[in-house]
Enzyme design. Sequence first.
Site, PDB file in Angstrom:
ATOM      1  N   SER A 153       0.807  -1.220   0.000  1.00  0.00           N
ATOM      2  CA  SER A 153       0.000   0.000   0.000  1.00  0.00           C
ATOM      3  C   SER A 153       0.840   1.270   0.000  1.00  0.00           C
ATOM      4  O   SER A 153       0.301   2.362  -0.176  1.00  0.00           O
ATOM      5  CB  SER A 153      -0.936   0.031   1.218  1.00  0.00           C
ATOM      6  OG  SER A 153      -0.230   0.310   2.399  1.00  0.00           O
ATOM      7  N   LYS A 191       1.587   4.041   7.463  1.00  0.00           N
ATOM      8  CA  LYS A 191       0.798   4.904   6.585  1.00  0.00           C
ATOM      9  C   LYS A 191       1.250   6.354   6.715  1.00  0.00           C
ATOM     10  O   LYS A 191       1.931   6.733   7.666  1.00  0.00           O
ATOM     11  CB  LYS A 191      -0.695   4.811   6.933  1.00  0.00           C
ATOM     12  CG  LYS A 191      -1.340   3.470   6.621  1.00  0.00           C
ATOM     13  CD  LYS A 191      -1.439   3.223   5.136  1.00  0.00           C
ATOM     14  CE  LYS A 191      -2.134   1.901   4.831  1.00  0.00           C
ATOM     15  NZ  LYS A 191      -1.340   0.759   5.239  1.00  0.00           N
TER      16      LYS A 191
END
Length: 232
Positions: A153, A191
């Site tokens: 991701s 993230k």
Amino acid sequence: MLTRKQSELLRFIHERLKESGVAPSFDQMTDALDLRSKSGIHRLIIALEERGFIRRLPNRARALEVLKMPESSIPPSPQRSQKFTPSVIEGTLGRNRPITDEDAAAAVAVPVMGRIAAGTPISALQTRSHTIALPPEFLGTGDHYALEVRGDSMIEAGIFDSDTVIIRRQDNADSGDIVVALIDDEEATLKRLRRRGVSIALEAANPAYETRIFGPNRVQIQGKLVSLLRRY
């Protein structure tokens, strides 16, 4: 020196640009290289961009420019016989001077604290498994730990599956920092942090993943990304 897949993708992009003036789509590139997912194309494009072979043009879809082609793609002269010599990827470490005992003594032992998800969050951080020795230039001030990345991701931020990220321990971060975030005291993920009023958004660097938004009490910052290690 490019890998075989990097060379194939570069030639494919170059040929399509010559034929139509438009770069191929990710689907076309995936099919042409017989890959199973677009994430592999993302990795190859980033690698070609880092090596100076292509450039992504901003604010335009499918906008790629080929800056150069490897010398190996130029046909050899028919008058000369070609002698095979192996190609070696040269690094800069130790080129100017040999590594000394002082360099080894200055290395810092950083604990590897298991795996971190760059994708669907996995279980919270594990206990240390081993340590790695890093030069101080990789770290800066503060206390640090390392994590092995699992997932794709964050590939558009240059973080790939199986990379090792170096994290500085801290419980706060600025909007835009890449952080280790602990969600609901049980899920850890890597993230980019975005602050939206009182809410916290954890943003992926891959369009295949959605941004997740949480209340401020659900997310704890456990560190900020400062360095990355990759083995080829």
